[in-house]
Design a protein around this motif. Structure first.
Motif, PDB file in Angstrom:
ATOM      1  N   ALA A   1      57.150  37.086  40.017  1.00  0.00           N
ATOM      2  CA  ALA A   1      57.419  37.239  38.582  1.00  0.00           C
ATOM      3  C   ALA A   1      56.428  36.432  37.750  1.00  0.00           C
ATOM      4  O   ALA A   1      55.967  36.895  36.702  1.00  0.00           O
ATOM      5  CB  ALA A   1      58.851  36.828  38.273  1.00  0.00           C
ATOM      6  N   VAL A   2      56.076  35.235  38.207  1.00  0.00           N
ATOM      7  CA  VAL A   2      55.097  34.416  37.479  1.00  0.00           C
ATOM      8  C   VAL A   2      53.723  35.086  37.542  1.00  0.00           C
ATOM      9  O   VAL A   2      52.969  35.060  36.565  1.00  0.00           O
ATOM     10  CB  VAL A   2      55.072  32.969  38.022  1.00  0.00           C
ATOM     11  N   GLY A   3      53.397  35.724  38.662  1.00  0.00           N
ATOM     12  CA  GLY A   3      52.146  36.490  38.744  1.00  0.00           C
ATOM     13  C   GLY A   3      52.122  37.638  37.755  1.00  0.00           C
ATOM     14  O   GLY A   3      51.089  37.928  37.143  1.00  0.00           O
ATOM     15  N   GLU A   4      53.275  38.291  37.579  1.00  0.00           N
ATOM     16  CA  GLU A   4      53.370  39.368  36.589  1.00  0.00           C
ATOM     17  C   GLU A   4      53.225  38.830  35.170  1.00  0.00           C
ATOM     18  O   GLU A   4      52.678  39.507  34.297  1.00  0.00           O
ATOM     19  CB  GLU A   4      54.689  40.109  36.745  1.00  0.00           C
ATOM     20  N   VAL A   5      53.707  37.613  34.942  1.00  0.00           N
ATOM     21  CA  VAL A   5      53.536  36.971  33.632  1.00  0.00           C
ATOM     22  C   VAL A   5      52.050  36.820  33.347  1.00  0.00           C
ATOM     23  O   VAL A   5      51.576  37.127  32.243  1.00  0.00           O
ATOM     24  CB  VAL A   5      54.252  35.601  33.580  1.00  0.00           C
ATOM     25  N   ILE A   6      51.290  36.361  34.339  1.00  0.00           N
ATOM     26  CA  ILE A   6      49.846  36.196  34.156  1.00  0.00           C
ATOM     27  C   ILE A   6      49.220  37.545  33.808  1.00  0.00           C
ATOM     28  O   ILE A   6      48.429  37.638  32.860  1.00  0.00           O
ATOM     29  CB  ILE A   6      49.202  35.594  35.414  1.00  0.00           C
ATOM     30  N   ASP A   7      49.581  38.594  34.540  1.00  0.00           N
ATOM     31  CA  ASP A   7      49.023  39.926  34.275  1.00  0.00           C
ATOM     32  C   ASP A   7      49.336  40.403  32.862  1.00  0.00           C
ATOM     33  O   ASP A   7      48.469  40.937  32.168  1.00  0.00           O
ATOM     34  CB  ASP A   7      49.546  40.943  35.288  1.00  0.00           C
ATOM     35  N   ARG A   8      50.581  40.195  32.417  1.00  0.00           N
ATOM     36  CA  ARG A   8      50.959  40.625  31.053  1.00  0.00           C
ATOM     37  C   ARG A   8      50.190  39.846  29.999  1.00  0.00           C
ATOM     38  O   ARG A   8      49.722  40.411  29.001  1.00  0.00           O
ATOM     39  CB  ARG A   8      52.461  40.449  30.831  1.00  0.00           C
ATOM     40  N   LEU A   9      50.053  38.543  30.217  1.00  0.00           N
ATOM     41  CA  LEU A   9      49.361  37.725  29.220  1.00  0.00           C
ATOM     42  C   LEU A   9      47.858  37.993  29.204  1.00  0.00           C
ATOM     43  O   LEU A   9      47.227  37.872  28.152  1.00  0.00           O
ATOM     44  CB  LEU A   9      49.656  36.243  29.450  1.00  0.00           C
ATOM     45  N   VAL A  10      47.283  38.390  30.331  1.00  0.00           N
ATOM     46  CA  VAL A  10      45.868  38.774  30.348  1.00  0.00           C
ATOM     47  C   VAL A  10      45.673  40.004  29.469  1.00  0.00           C
ATOM     48  O   VAL A  10      44.710  40.079  28.702  1.00  0.00           O
ATOM     49  CB  VAL A  10      45.386  39.027  31.798  1.00  0.00           C
ATOM     50  N   GLY A  11      46.590  40.954  29.533  1.00  0.00           N
ATOM     51  CA  GLY A  11      46.518  42.124  28.667  1.00  0.00           C
ATOM     52  C   GLY A  11      46.782  41.795  27.214  1.00  0.00           C
ATOM     53  O   GLY A  11      46.234  42.410  26.313  1.00  0.00           O
ATOM     54  N   ARG A  12      47.612  40.811  27.002  1.00  0.00           N
ATOM     55  CA  ARG A  12      48.001  40.424  25.648  1.00  0.00           C
ATOM     56  C   ARG A  12      46.920  39.600  24.961  1.00  0.00           C
ATOM     57  O   ARG A  12      46.757  39.662  23.746  1.00  0.00           O
ATOM     58  CB  ARG A  12      49.297  39.625  25.748  1.00  0.00           C
TER      59      ARG A  12
END
Length: 116
Positions: free
Chosen positions: A9-20
């Motif tokens: 889930a924390v890895g997915e947070v990184i992915d979302r914030l990279v897009g953001r």
């Protein structure tokens, strides 16, 4: 939430914030997320850690860069030919709920008894 799910889930947070935050390097965003994650280490209740990490990291990154908007399916209606689409930002709790919903079902151990 077990450790493996939390790390995913924390890895997915990184992915979302990279897009953001496309103007910031991925390594920097990952460092901010990891710092926020470390701040919550030792807390006994782990279910909301990814959401709290995302909120903290997003606040810190907002101070550094201009965020790219995150759109819902309804907001993408304009791209599909609808004129009345407004940009709607997804809440981190809603993102987490949708992720859990995608992972539920018979293949993932849900026996059809409702929400877990």
């Amino acid at each position: 939430m077990d450790h493996t799910e939390e790390v995913r889930a924390v890895g997915e947070v990184i992915d979302r914030l990279v897009g953001r935050f496309p103007d910031l390097p991925r390594d920097h965003i990952a460092a901010v997320v990891e710092a926020a994650h470390l701040e919550l280490e030792g807390n006994p209740v782990r279910d909301f850690v990814p959401v709290l990490v995302e909120h903290t990291a997003k606040q810190r990154l907002k101070q550094e860069a201009t965020a790219a908007p995150v759109f819902t399916d309804a907001a993408l209606g304009d791209a599909r030919g609808h004129d009345d689409a407004d940009a709607v930002e997804l809440d981190p709790m809603e993102i987490e709920r949708q992720a859990r919903e995608r992972e539920s079902g018979f293949l993932f151990g849900d026996l059809g008894g409702g929400p877990s």
